[in-house]
Design a protein around this motif. Sequence first.
Motif, PDB file in Angstrom:
ATOM      1  N   ALA A 159      42.282  47.342  36.847  1.00  0.00           N
ATOM      2  CA  ALA A 159      40.856  46.493  35.866  1.00  0.00           C
ATOM      3  C   ALA A 159      40.130  45.511  36.491  1.00  0.00           C
ATOM      4  N   LEU A 160      41.457  44.937  37.518  1.00  0.00           N
ATOM      5  CA  LEU A 160      40.644  43.929  37.979  1.00  0.00           C
ATOM      6  C   LEU A 160      39.899  44.079  39.684  1.00  0.00           C
ATOM      7  N   LEU A 161      40.237  45.763  40.033  1.00  0.00           N
ATOM      8  CA  LEU A 161      38.631  45.544  40.980  1.00  0.00           C
ATOM      9  C   LEU A 161      37.617  45.501  40.846  1.00  0.00           C
ATOM     10  N   LEU A 162      37.624  45.604  39.169  1.00  0.00           N
ATOM     11  CA  LEU A 162      35.803  45.034  39.020  1.00  0.00           C
ATOM     12  C   LEU A 162      35.404  43.802  39.105  1.00  0.00           C
ATOM     13  N   VAL A 163      36.603  42.486  39.049  1.00  0.00           N
ATOM     14  CA  VAL A 163      36.084  41.383  39.387  1.00  0.00           C
ATOM     15  C   VAL A 163      35.730  41.119  40.474  1.00  0.00           C
ATOM     16  N   PRO A 164      36.025  41.208  41.447  1.00  0.00           N
ATOM     17  CA  PRO A 164      34.842  41.122  42.786  1.00  0.00           C
ATOM     18  C   PRO A 164      33.188  41.708  42.821  1.00  0.00           C
ATOM     19  N   LEU A 165      32.784  42.787  41.792  1.00  0.00           N
ATOM     20  CA  LEU A 165      31.970  43.078  41.539  1.00  0.00           C
ATOM     21  C   LEU A 165      31.142  42.600  40.628  1.00  0.00           C
ATOM     22  N   LEU A 166      31.999  42.429  40.045  1.00  0.00           N
ATOM     23  CA  LEU A 166      31.433  40.809  38.211  1.00  0.00           C
ATOM     24  C   LEU A 166      31.113  40.196  39.115  1.00  0.00           C
ATOM     25  N   ALA A 167      31.437  39.559  39.816  1.00  0.00           N
ATOM     26  CA  ALA A 167      31.422  38.550  40.821  1.00  0.00           C
ATOM     27  C   ALA A 167      30.112  38.044  41.562  1.00  0.00           C
ATOM     28  N   VAL A 168      29.727  39.425  42.007  1.00  0.00           N
ATOM     29  CA  VAL A 168      28.525  38.980  42.789  1.00  0.00           C
ATOM     30  C   VAL A 168      27.300  39.287  41.845  1.00  0.00           C
ATOM     31  N   LEU A 244      42.077  41.510  28.192  1.00  0.00           N
ATOM     32  CA  LEU A 244      42.498  42.892  28.937  1.00  0.00           C
ATOM     33  C   LEU A 244      42.259  43.650  28.161  1.00  0.00           C
ATOM     34  N   SER A 245      43.345  43.539  26.565  1.00  0.00           N
ATOM     35  CA  SER A 245      42.086  45.083  26.025  1.00  0.00           C
ATOM     36  C   SER A 245      41.245  45.759  25.232  1.00  0.00           C
ATOM     37  N   TRP A 246      40.282  44.070  24.850  1.00  0.00           N
ATOM     38  CA  TRP A 246      38.774  43.923  25.321  1.00  0.00           C
ATOM     39  C   TRP A 246      38.437  44.346  25.562  1.00  0.00           C
ATOM     40  N   CYS A 247      38.384  44.161  27.220  1.00  0.00           N
ATOM     41  CA  CYS A 247      37.569  44.548  28.299  1.00  0.00           C
ATOM     42  C   CYS A 247      37.706  46.239  28.415  1.00  0.00           C
ATOM     43  N   LEU A 248      38.363  46.196  28.579  1.00  0.00           N
ATOM     44  CA  LEU A 248      39.653  48.635  28.533  1.00  0.00           C
ATOM     45  C   LEU A 248      38.714  49.028  26.894  1.00  0.00           C
ATOM     46  N   GLY A 249      38.224  48.227  26.494  1.00  0.00           N
ATOM     47  CA  GLY A 249      37.523  48.917  24.999  1.00  0.00           C
ATOM     48  C   GLY A 249      36.252  49.078  25.318  1.00  0.00           C
ATOM     49  N   ILE A 250      35.850  48.184  25.901  1.00  0.00           N
ATOM     50  CA  ILE A 250      33.903  47.977  26.445  1.00  0.00           C
ATOM     51  C   ILE A 250      33.459  48.322  26.986  1.00  0.00           C
TER      52      ILE A 250
END
Length: 333
Positions: A159-168, A244-250
């Motif tokens: 799930a942390l692979l999304l962090v760089p994309l979201l940072a951009v 983490l659970s909120w992010c997976l839910g959303i």
Amino acid sequence: MTLPRGGGALSPRRVLRIAFLLVALGFGAWAVAGQWDAVSSGFARLSWRALALSVVAVVGALFGGMLTWRALLADLGSPLPVRQAAKVFFVGQLGKYIPGTVWPVLAQMEMGRDLGVPRSRSAAAFFLTMPVQLGSGLLVAAATLLAAGPGSIAPYAWALLLVPLLAVLLEPRVINAVIGFGLRRLRREPLERALTRKGMLAALGWALTGWIAYGLHLAAIIAELGSSVEALRLVAFSVGAFALSWCLGIMTVVVPAGAGVREVAMVAVLSPVLDQGAAIAAALCSRIVIIAGDLLCAGVAAATAARSVEKRQVDQEAGGVRVEENDARRNAL
């Protein structure tokens, strides 16, 4: 001379808003009733002190979410007083309990319009709030779960692979370009003001505050359900587990308010500190406390905003009476 305040027939817009609230409350009640046996057994294991702390923390977290949205809306050119912003945000958020993703934004657009907020600006603030909370939530989850124990985050490292994309995507220049492209495709006028880095940082700050409060609410529940983890580590773990659970839910947008998905994720994330039965109880209790917090915030915000409007109307009417009395005295002289 003042006109009497009175009723009259309800306008179609008011009828629509009442219908929206009734439908949202109905779905919220259905979510609680469907799991009531499991929820009641979980609450039976909580002390009143833990429950009160959890509710207070949830209200603080929800307020942090409102201030995140308010900061984005203000940066886009529509600063709202806290009372009015709270009413638009909290009442609009009840729409998340209705299946579909459009109801909260439609409600906020409608109520924001009454306060002079363009619909496109309300929509932009709503859709920007999601990636701000998602990006900050994943960062908080990584930091706090690593602090609580490296093994806690390992199964969810993907799930942390999304962090760089979201940072951009959270870079204002990128966001402004995406919003401009979307509005052009929809044949809408561009936003009058672009998002700034200062506004984004303010929104991220409030989002981080909200995650900490959510973690405190979950820690108050976990501590009563059999966890033997030391206090500071438990708080850090709870912040990360909830984020983490909120992010997976959303990420599962087809389910109202992430219903079910967030609870399943939370049970899995809580496995290092609770057995499965206690983890299920914690997840369900957390959800009911959040529903109660949503209803409490929406009710208080609506009532407070209504009293503010009524007081302003009374003051205006009193001012009008004073002006008429002064005019009458001058005419008499």
